[in-house]
Design an enzyme around this catalytic site. Structure first.
Site, PDB file in Angstrom:
ATOM      1  N   HIS A 133      40.632  44.865  32.595  1.00 22.63           N
ATOM      2  CA  HIS A 133      40.787  43.950  33.730  1.00 22.63           C
ATOM      3  C   HIS A 133      41.487  42.633  33.430  1.00 22.63           C
ATOM      4  O   HIS A 133      41.709  41.839  34.355  1.00 22.63           O
ATOM      5  CB  HIS A 133      39.410  43.663  34.350  1.00 22.63           C
ATOM      6  CG  HIS A 133      38.411  43.049  33.395  1.00 22.63           C
ATOM      7  ND1 HIS A 133      37.201  42.549  33.820  1.00 22.63           N
ATOM      8  CD2 HIS A 133      38.440  42.848  32.045  1.00 22.63           C
ATOM      9  CE1 HIS A 133      36.532  42.085  32.778  1.00 22.63           C
ATOM     10  NE2 HIS A 133      37.257  42.264  31.700  1.00 22.63           N
ATOM     11  N   HIS A 134      41.820  42.358  32.178  1.00 24.29           N
ATOM     12  CA  HIS A 134      42.457  41.078  31.855  1.00 24.29           C
ATOM     13  C   HIS A 134      43.976  41.128  31.863  1.00 24.29           C
ATOM     14  O   HIS A 134      44.620  40.078  31.900  1.00 24.29           O
ATOM     15  CB  HIS A 134      41.997  40.585  30.481  1.00 24.29           C
ATOM     16  CG  HIS A 134      40.550  40.228  30.395  1.00 24.29           C
ATOM     17  ND1 HIS A 134      39.940  39.380  31.292  1.00 24.29           N
ATOM     18  CD2 HIS A 134      39.581  40.618  29.514  1.00 24.29           C
ATOM     19  CE1 HIS A 134      38.662  39.261  30.970  1.00 24.29           C
ATOM     20  NE2 HIS A 134      38.420  39.998  29.906  1.00 24.29           N
ATOM     21  N   ALA A 135      44.580  42.307  31.787  1.00 19.29           N
ATOM     22  CA  ALA A 135      46.039  42.387  31.709  1.00 19.29           C
ATOM     23  C   ALA A 135      46.669  41.829  32.985  1.00 19.29           C
ATOM     24  O   ALA A 135      46.198  42.082  34.092  1.00 19.29           O
ATOM     25  CB  ALA A 135      46.475  43.828  31.500  1.00 19.29           C
TER      26      ALA A 135
END
Length: 369
Positions: A133-135
Site C-alpha cells: 500500500h505504500h507504492a
C-alpha cells in the site's frame, strides 16, 4: 460457507528483498505451508489459483509508464537508470533481480481476484502476498514497488463498482489514500500507529480527502500501546456505520499484522486474537471481499494470523494446535498467542483516552454524530 479463492504461487516467495530485509520471502512461504497443512486449501469451498502477472498496460492503470520501465530495467540489472530517481537504493527499497516479475505477479493476483468477484465466481479473493500500500504512481516506498491495491481499485472503478478500502496495517495506507483522495466512489479507512511515531508520518485525522472526495478519507492514528479491547471498540464505532452509509459494491482490505505486540517495527499491542476478531468483523461487513496481505515482520506470527484469517473467510473452525508437521518444521504449539502483551495500566488508560477523543472527533467530522 462462502466461496473463497486463494491467489498464491511459490514463485512469490522464491525471490524478494532477501533474508536480511524485514520483508522476508519466508513470511509468505510459511503462510502457504500452514494453510496447506491445516487443510484449508483442500476445503470444498476453497480453491487456490496461480495468479497471472500483470501486463504493462494493467500496471499503467495506476503507475506511470516511465516508472514501470525503470523497474523493468533495474530488475534486469541495466545500469542506464538512476535508482534514486525512483526511491530505490540501500535500506527500505533495494534493487534485486526479478523485482519487476515478483511484484507484477502480486498485482496480477489482485486483478484476478477483483475480476472473479465482479463475475460472481467467488465471494472472497485472498492474495496474502499483496497489500503493498505504500507504492506511489512514480516511485517505490516503504518496501513496496507496485501498489496492487491501487491498481485493482482503479480497475474496479472502470467496472463501475463502488469500493471501500479498509487498511488495518500498523502503517498508514498512504499510497492508496492519496491515489483516490479526490474520488467520492472510493471510501478509504486506515487504522494505524500515529504517524508522528512511525513511517510514513502521515494519516492524520484531518486528512479526509479533497474536492469531490472530501469526507471519503478516514484516518485513525493510534498511540503506542493500543491493545485489542480499545482497537475493537474504535473499529466498531467507525467502520460498520461508514460502510453501511457508503454501500460499497466491493470491499478491499489490507490485513497487515504488524499491529502485533511482538512486531519488531512498530509499537501497537494487538494479539492474534485481536487480529482475528477484526477479520471476523470485516467478513460480516464484506459480502464481496478482495483481501490483501500487507505488513508483519515477526515470521512466527504472520503465518498464524493469515491462516486464521483464511479460516474466517471460509467459515472453517481450526483446532487450537498447529499441525504436527508444521510444528516439527518451525516450532510453536498453538495458533493463538500463548501470552499477551504486558502494558502498563497508565499507558493503557492514556491510549484509551486518546482513541476515544479521536473517535469522537472523527464521527463528528464525517457526519456520524
Amino acid at each position: 460457507m462462502r466461496r473463497v479463492v486463494v491467489l498464491a504461487s511459490p514463485a512469490m516467495w522464491q525471490t524478494g528483498h532477501g533474508s536480511d530485509h524485514p520483508l522476508k520471502p519466508e513470511r509468505l512461504q510459511r503462510t502457504y505451508e500452514l494453510m496447506e497443512a491445516s487443510g484449508l486449501l483442500d476445503a470444498s469451498n476453497v480453491r487456490r489459483l496461480e495468479p497471472p502477472s500483470a501486463t504493462t498496460d494493467e500496471l499503467a492503470l495506476f503507475h506511470t509508464r516511465e516508472y514501470i520501465e525503470a523497474v523493468q530495467s533495474l530488475s534486469a540489472g541495466q545500469s542506464d537508470v538512476r535508482p534514486w530517481r525512483f526511491n530505490f537504493g540501500p535500506g527500505d527499497n533495494p534493487v534485486f533481480a526479478g523485482m519487476h516479475d515478483l511484484y507484477a505477479q502480486a498485482v496480477g493476483a489482485a486483478l484476478r481476484g477483483a475480476d472473479l468477484l465482479v463475475r460472481g465466481e467467488c465471494e472472497v479473493a485472498f492474495s496474502f502476498g499483496g497489500g503493498l500500500h505504500h507504492a506511489w504512481r512514480d516511485h517505490a516506498s516503504g518496501f513496496c514497488v507496485y501498489n496492487d491495491a491501487a491498481v485493482a481499485i482503479t480497475w474496479l472503478l472502470q467496472q463501475r463498482q463502488r469500493v471501500a478500502y479498509v487498511d488495518i496495517d500498523v502503517h498508514h495506507g498512504d499510497g492508496v489514500q492519496y491515489a483516490f483522495d479526490d474520488s467520492d466512489r472510493v471510501l478509504t479507512i486506515s487504522f494505524h500507529q500515529d504517524g508522528r511515531t512511525l513511517f510514513p508520518g502521515t494519516g492524520k485525522i484531518e486528512e479526509t480527502g479533497r474536492g469531490a472526495g472530501k469526507g471519503y478519507g478516514v484516518n485513525l492514528p493510534l498511540p503506542a500501546g493500543t491493545d485489542d479491547e480499545i482497537y475493537l471498540w474504535a473499529f466498531d464505532r467507525l467502520v460498520p456505520p461508514l460502510l453501511k452509509r457508503f454501500r460499497p459494491d466491493v470491499v478491499v482490505t489490507q490485513l497487515g499484522v504488524d499491529t502485533h505486540f511482538t512486531d519488531p517495527l512498530a509499537e501497537l499491542s494487538l494479539t492474534t486474537r485481536g487480529h482475528e476478531a477484526v477479520v471476523r468483523r470485516l467478513a460480516a461487513l464484506a459480502p464481496c471481499w478482495l483481501a490483501l496481505g500487507g505488513g508483519g515482520y515477526n515470521v512466527e506470527v504472520v503465518p498464524r494470523a493469515w491462516t486464521l484469517a483464511l479460516a474466517v473467510m471460509a467459515g472453517i473452525r481450526l483446532p487450537a494446535e498447529l499441525p504436527a508437521d508444521y510444528r516439527q518444521r518451525y516450532g510453536g504449539r498453538i495458533f493463538h498467542d500463548e501470552t499477551g502483551p504486558v502494558i502498563d495500566e497508565d499507558v493503557r488508560e492514556w491510549a484509551r483516552r486518546i482513541i476515544e477523543e479521536h473517535v469522537a472527533a472523527l464521527r463528528k467530522a464525517v457526519g456520524l454524530d
